[in-house]
Design an enzyme around this catalytic site. Structure first.
Site, PDB file in Angstrom:
ATOM      1  N   ALA A  23     -17.027 136.369 165.303  1.00 22.67           N
ATOM      2  CA  ALA A  23     -16.670 136.228 166.721  1.00 22.67           C
ATOM      3  C   ALA A  23     -17.531 137.151 167.588  1.00 22.67           C
ATOM      4  O   ALA A  23     -17.967 136.765 168.686  1.00 22.67           O
ATOM      5  CB  ALA A  23     -15.187 136.535 166.915  1.00 22.67           C
ATOM      6  N   ASN A 104      -7.636 153.699 161.808  1.00 24.04           N
ATOM      7  CA  ASN A 104      -7.532 155.076 162.311  1.00 24.04           C
ATOM      8  C   ASN A 104      -8.796 155.919 162.222  1.00 24.04           C
ATOM      9  O   ASN A 104      -9.249 156.478 163.217  1.00 24.04           O
ATOM     10  CB  ASN A 104      -6.495 155.806 161.437  1.00 24.04           C
ATOM     11  CG  ASN A 104      -5.129 155.648 162.004  1.00 24.04           C
ATOM     12  OD1 ASN A 104      -4.955 155.831 163.192  1.00 24.04           O
ATOM     13  ND2 ASN A 104      -4.176 155.290 161.175  1.00 24.04           N
ATOM     14  N   THR A 106     -11.869 155.016 161.647  1.00 24.98           N
ATOM     15  CA  THR A 106     -12.975 154.401 162.380  1.00 24.98           C
ATOM     16  C   THR A 106     -12.919 154.770 163.856  1.00 24.98           C
ATOM     17  O   THR A 106     -13.921 155.134 164.472  1.00 24.98           O
ATOM     18  CB  THR A 106     -12.887 152.861 162.252  1.00 24.98           C
ATOM     19  OG1 THR A 106     -12.774 152.550 160.874  1.00 24.98           O
ATOM     20  CG2 THR A 106     -14.078 152.173 162.873  1.00 24.98           C
ATOM     21  N   ASP A 129      -2.828 147.776 157.122  1.00 26.18           N
ATOM     22  CA  ASP A 129      -1.634 148.623 157.282  1.00 26.18           C
ATOM     23  C   ASP A 129      -0.805 148.325 158.536  1.00 26.18           C
ATOM     24  O   ASP A 129       0.362 148.704 158.603  1.00 26.18           O
ATOM     25  CB  ASP A 129      -2.041 150.108 157.314  1.00 26.18           C
ATOM     26  CG  ASP A 129      -2.716 150.545 156.022  1.00 26.18           C
ATOM     27  OD1 ASP A 129      -2.527 149.868 154.997  1.00 26.18           O
ATOM     28  OD2 ASP A 129      -3.454 151.554 156.045  1.00 26.18           O
ATOM     29  N   ARG A 164      16.347 141.850 135.041  1.00 28.17           N
ATOM     30  CA  ARG A 164      15.763 143.173 135.249  1.00 28.17           C
ATOM     31  C   ARG A 164      15.755 143.589 136.724  1.00 28.17           C
ATOM     32  O   ARG A 164      15.790 142.733 137.610  1.00 28.17           O
ATOM     33  CB  ARG A 164      14.311 143.175 134.762  1.00 28.17           C
ATOM     34  CG  ARG A 164      14.210 143.285 133.267  1.00 28.17           C
ATOM     35  CD  ARG A 164      12.778 143.114 132.813  1.00 28.17           C
ATOM     36  NE  ARG A 164      12.665 143.482 131.411  1.00 28.17           N
ATOM     37  CZ  ARG A 164      11.641 143.150 130.630  1.00 28.17           C
ATOM     38  NH1 ARG A 164      10.640 142.452 131.109  1.00 28.17           N
ATOM     39  NH2 ARG A 164      11.618 143.522 129.374  1.00 28.17           N
ATOM     40  N   MET A 171       1.098 148.532 149.523  1.00 31.81           N
ATOM     41  CA  MET A 171       0.263 149.475 150.276  1.00 31.81           C
ATOM     42  C   MET A 171       0.784 149.681 151.706  1.00 31.81           C
ATOM     43  O   MET A 171       1.794 149.090 152.094  1.00 31.81           O
ATOM     44  CB  MET A 171      -1.179 148.971 150.329  1.00 31.81           C
ATOM     45  CG  MET A 171      -1.991 149.319 149.098  1.00 31.81           C
ATOM     46  SD  MET A 171      -3.724 148.887 149.367  1.00 31.81           S
ATOM     47  CE  MET A 171      -4.477 149.712 147.973  1.00 31.81           C
ATOM     48  N   GLY A 172       0.055 150.462 152.463  1.00 27.92           N
ATOM     49  CA  GLY A 172       0.425 150.714 153.853  1.00 27.92           C
ATOM     50  C   GLY A 172       0.185 152.144 154.293  1.00 27.92           C
ATOM     51  O   GLY A 172       0.486 152.513 155.417  1.00 27.92           O
ATOM     52  N   ALA A 188      14.143 140.757 149.096  1.00 17.87           N
ATOM     53  CA  ALA A 188      14.392 141.997 148.344  1.00 17.87           C
ATOM     54  C   ALA A 188      15.794 142.537 148.624  1.00 17.87           C
ATOM     55  O   ALA A 188      16.350 142.342 149.707  1.00 17.87           O
ATOM     56  CB  ALA A 188      13.344 143.049 148.727  1.00 17.87           C
ATOM     57  N   GLU A 224       4.073 152.584 149.668  1.00 12.51           N
ATOM     58  CA  GLU A 224       3.387 153.659 148.920  1.00 12.51           C
ATOM     59  C   GLU A 224       3.614 155.051 149.519  1.00 12.51           C
ATOM     60  O   GLU A 224       3.526 156.048 148.817  1.00 12.51           O
ATOM     61  CB  GLU A 224       1.887 153.379 148.796  1.00 12.51           C
ATOM     62  CG  GLU A 224       1.148 153.370 150.125  1.00 12.51           C
ATOM     63  CD  GLU A 224      -0.368 153.244 149.953  1.00 12.51           C
ATOM     64  OE1 GLU A 224      -0.883 153.477 148.862  1.00 12.51           O
ATOM     65  OE2 GLU A 224      -1.028 152.873 150.955  1.00 12.51           O
TER      66      GLU A 224
END
Ligand code: F6P
Length: 325
Positions: A23, A104, A106, A129, A164, A171-172, A188, A224
């Site tokens: 773009a 962040n 960057t 994130d 189980r 991630m994040g 969840a 995480e």
């Protein structure tokens, strides 16, 4: 009048970065601005890995994950000497403005660079994130959520077959956005995020109550950056205190969340933000990130995108509890 700009990607890659590069290049070509690519983020700026891009340079990349410009987290750019070299390289190439695609780190770099050398930069938020103030969503977030969701759905099959409990780490970094979105969509039982403490005692209680109501499998999503630790640590704490015989497993999804074909949402977001970044530079914006809030393009100073918090909607956590009854 700006007639030569450069684009680069920096920090962790995110699906949709290529759509954003496309773009930026196509918008610049459309407006008659020469456009250059910089490889490997700030490292390439320092070493002068800078090349001219044309409309065809970005053909057939809108659907590709990763970044054709490659990415890096540059240590050298954190030094004044490194930034001085980068400035000289940009000057040698006649670059008058930058489009920085990243998160962040960057924007911290771009902000300092502008303060020191006055090279205007407009950012496009590219990180899975979704942790930047000034935009509802960052490029790559939606794809990462869907990748995590696909994995959660698959884990649910095996969790159910074996009765189980699974602790799944997403991630994040310090943000719970991927966790909350993938957790809700994946049904969840609990979602643990850094923004809100979910004590181990509460996790234990929710799992025990579920078992007493004949739940035979459960999924707990752990961001995480959660205060109680990563998924393996949380699982260990639960094992030590739950007091009932349940079979626990841990899966860390890791970098699969960073790759893959970007969703339609991310491609559209990236296209809009790439155009907005170029139009921002042309209109005299500097030291700002282009974002989309309530479907409108907005420009937010880099310093605010980094500094101001982007809280998650706690009502969503409440909903997870209600719906997992
Ligand atoms: O910022 C994106 C991200 O994937 C975070 O979610 C994670 O904490 C980090 O990058 C991992 O970084 P690296 O790829 O350098 O290990």
């Amino acid at each position: 009048m700006m007639n030569k700009i450069a684009v680069f990607t920096s920090g962790g890659d995110a699906p949709g970065m290529n759509a954003c590069i496309r773009a930026v290049v196509r918008s610049a070509v459309y407006y008659g601005i020469e456009v250059y690519g910089i490889r490997r983020g700030y490292n390439g700026m320092i070493s002068g890995d800078i090349f001219e891009m044309k409309s065809h340079s970005v053909s057939n990349i809108i659907q590709r994950g990763g970044t054709i410009l490659k990415s890096a987290r540059s240590k050298e750019f954190m030094t004044k000497d490194g930034r001085q070299k980068a400035f000289e390289q940009l000057q040698n190439n006649g670059i008058q403005g930058l489009v920085a695609i990243g998160g962040n780190g960057t924007f911290t770099g771009a902000s300092i660079f502008y303060d020191e050398f006055g090279i205007p930069a407009v950012g496009a938020p590219g990180t899975i994130d979704n942790d930047l103030y000034g935009t509802d969503h960052t490029i790559g977030f939606d794809t990462a959520v869907n990748t995590a969701l696909d994995a959660i759905d698959k884990i649910r099959d095996t969790a159910d077959s074996h009765d189980r409990v699974f602790f799944i780490e997403v991630m994040g970094r310090d943000s719970g956005y991927i966790a909350i979105q993938s957790g809700i969509a994946g049904g969840a039982e609990l979602v643990m995020v850094p923004e809100v403490l979910t004590p181990i005692a509460e996790v234990t209680e929710v799992l025990k109550q579920g078992w007493s109501r004949s739940k035979s499998s459960s999924i707990v999503i752990v961001a995480e950056g959660d205060e109680e630790g990563n998924a393996a640590e949380v699982a260990e704490k639960i094992k030590n205190r739950i007091g009932i015989d349940i079979d626990i497993r841990v899966t860390t999804l890791g970098h699969i969340q960073r790759g893959g074909i970007p969703t339609a949402y991310d491609r559209i977001l990236a296209s809009r933000l790439g155009l907005a970044a170029v139009e921002g530079l042309m209109g005299g914006q500097k030291g700002v990130m282009a974002g989309i809030i309530n479907n409108e393009i907005v420009y937010t100073p880099f310093k605010d995108t980094i500094r101001l918090p982007k809280p998650i909607n706690e009502d969503l956590l409440r909903m997870v509890k209600i719906l997992s009854v």
